[in-house]
Scaffold this active site. Structure first.
Site, mmCIF file in Angstrom:
data_model
loop_
_atom_site.group_PDB
_atom_site.id
_atom_site.type_symbol
_atom_site.label_atom_id
_atom_site.label_comp_id
_atom_site.label_asym_id
_atom_site.label_seq_id
_atom_site.Cartn_x
_atom_site.Cartn_y
_atom_site.Cartn_z
ATOM 1 N N GLY A 1 9.168 17.947 -1.329
ATOM 2 C CA GLY A 1 9.808 18.828 -2.266
ATOM 3 C C GLY A 1 11.115 18.198 -2.733
ATOM 4 N N HIS A 2 11.953 17.831 -1.853
ATOM 5 C CA HIS A 2 13.001 17.117 -2.004
ATOM 6 C C HIS A 2 12.901 15.831 -2.910
ATOM 7 C CE1 HIS A 2 14.395 19.285 1.731
ATOM 8 N NE2 HIS A 2 15.448 19.686 1.171
ATOM 9 N N GLY B 1 15.926 23.055 -6.799
ATOM 10 C CA GLY B 1 14.431 23.443 -6.781
ATOM 11 C C GLY B 1 14.261 25.011 -7.163
HETATM 12 P P1 AMP Z 1 17.418 22.594 0.881
HETATM 13 O O1 AMP Z 1 17.623 21.127 1.649
HETATM 14 O O2 AMP Z 1 16.674 23.564 1.716
HETATM 15 O O3 AMP Z 1 18.927 23.361 0.738
HETATM 16 O O4 AMP Z 1 16.972 22.377 -0.474
HETATM 17 C C1 AMP Z 1 17.619 21.404 -1.337
HETATM 18 C C2 AMP Z 1 17.152 21.522 -2.569
HETATM 19 O O5 AMP Z 1 15.737 21.331 -2.568
HETATM 20 C C3 AMP Z 1 17.041 22.920 -3.343
HETATM 21 O O6 AMP Z 1 17.631 22.853 -4.766
HETATM 22 C C4 AMP Z 1 15.763 23.689 -3.268
HETATM 23 O O7 AMP Z 1 15.574 24.570 -3.884
HETATM 24 C C5 AMP Z 1 15.110 22.227 -3.313
HETATM 25 N N1 AMP Z 1 13.718 22.580 -2.634
HETATM 26 C C6 AMP Z 1 13.520 23.024 -1.390
HETATM 27 N N2 AMP Z 1 12.116 22.886 -1.143
HETATM 28 C C7 AMP Z 1 11.427 22.713 -2.266
HETATM 29 C C8 AMP Z 1 10.181 22.803 -2.611
HETATM 30 N N3 AMP Z 1 9.194 23.249 -1.782
HETATM 31 N N4 AMP Z 1 9.903 22.318 -3.864
HETATM 32 C C9 AMP Z 1 10.882 22.052 -4.815
HETATM 33 N N5 AMP Z 1 12.322 22.141 -4.475
HETATM 34 C C10 AMP Z 1 12.717 22.430 -3.119
#
Ligand code: AMP
Length: 279
Positions: free
Chosen positions: A27-28, A145
């Protein structure tokens, strides 16, 4: 990092930032790919990796949040990331001799409900750290995301309200083959909790099917009660909230139609998971 960001800007190099807390997954990486398309081959993609303490509540998982910078660096290199910005807490939140960090950014409307209600200091931490990252990296684009739907809306509002000179792009949610939204916290789902975690996706699908089958708007209250019963049939699942709201304003709606946004947070065992979708 700020010196580098300034130099790029002066030289007319396009810069895209992907803010993360690390423990990267596909996802990242989809956000990284989106940033690359935005800035082009001659541009620079920066991934920030920082588990931001101010966005965690006192009884949340800050200290045990998964971290693996070496693995993250490997994934970033393979994806063609130009710079990883991984500051430490003392750099981000200086302390000492009456000079503790004391300035925060607070969005006061979109952050009230849902995540903001369950995690009262969460978005204050998010907007503050994101504002800092924008000032440090000075990107032309930042990619977030849709997994954190409310967060993306709040960041967009902050950028507009405080005149940050950059554009926000929101990329779609990446899911595992069975529908579970990818998340660093999925690492916590051991044993049969992984299977039970599917209730979030199933609840979204169930609601969407009901909305598409209906010939008139569905009362949100009734739908929420049905979804709570459905979710809590999984023995380890406890619903934190489920909400139906306008996709733009985030205002809760009492009647659910096609195009209404749904978001939910569910504890699966001790792990709190979130997900959302357009009906
Ligand atoms: P985090 O590391 O969880 O703070 O996420 C960092 C970025 O990655 C944020 O903008 C999230 O929304 C995005 N993100 C996390 N999981 C996903 C996913 N499954 N699909 C798309 N973007 C994601």
């Amino acid at each position: 990092m700020q010196r580098l960001g300034r130099a790029w800007q002066t030289a007319g190099v396009r810069v895209g930032l992907v803010p993360t807390m690390g423990y990267l997954h596909a996802g990242h990486l989809s956000l990284v790919q989106r940033a690359r398309r935005l800035v082009g081959r001659g541009g620079k993609v920066v991934v920030s990796i920082y588990v931001n303490p101010t966005q965690f509540g006192p009884n949340e998982d800050f200290s045990r949040y998964p971290r693996d910078l070496r693995r993250d660096a490997r994934l970033c290199r393979a994806e063609g990331v130009d710079v990883i910005f991984a500051p430490d807490d003392r750099q981000m939140y200086p302390r000492g001799e009456g000079a503790d960090f004391s300035t925060f950014v607070i969005e006061e409307a979109l952050g009230r409900g849902m995540e903001g209600q369950s995690r009262p200091t969460h978005f204050r931490g998010v907007t503050t750290v994101v504002a800092k990252l924008f000032n440090i990296v000075q990107p032309e684009w930042a990619v977030f995301g849709a997994k954190d739907y409310q967060q993306a809306a709040i960041v967009k509002r902050m950028v507009r309200d405080l005149n940050f000179p950059l554009k926000i792009v929101v990329a779609p949610i990446l899911r595992e083959a069975d529908g579970l939204a990818m998340s660093s916290r999925n690492k916590y789902l051991v044993g049969d909790l992984r299977a039970q975690a599917l209730v979030l996706w199933r609840a979204l699908e169930k609601a969407r099917a009901a909305v598409h089958k209906a010939t008139r708007p569905l009362p949100a209250g009734r739908l929420k009660a049905e979804l709570k019963r459905f979710i809590e049939r999984a023995p380890a699942a406890r619903l934190d909230y489920v909400e139906f709201f306008d996709a733009e304003t985030l205002a809760p709606v009492s009647r659910v139609v096609r195009g209404t946004q749904m978001a939910l947070a569910v504890f699966v065992g001790k792990t709190r998971l979130i997900d959302n979708a357009r009906m």
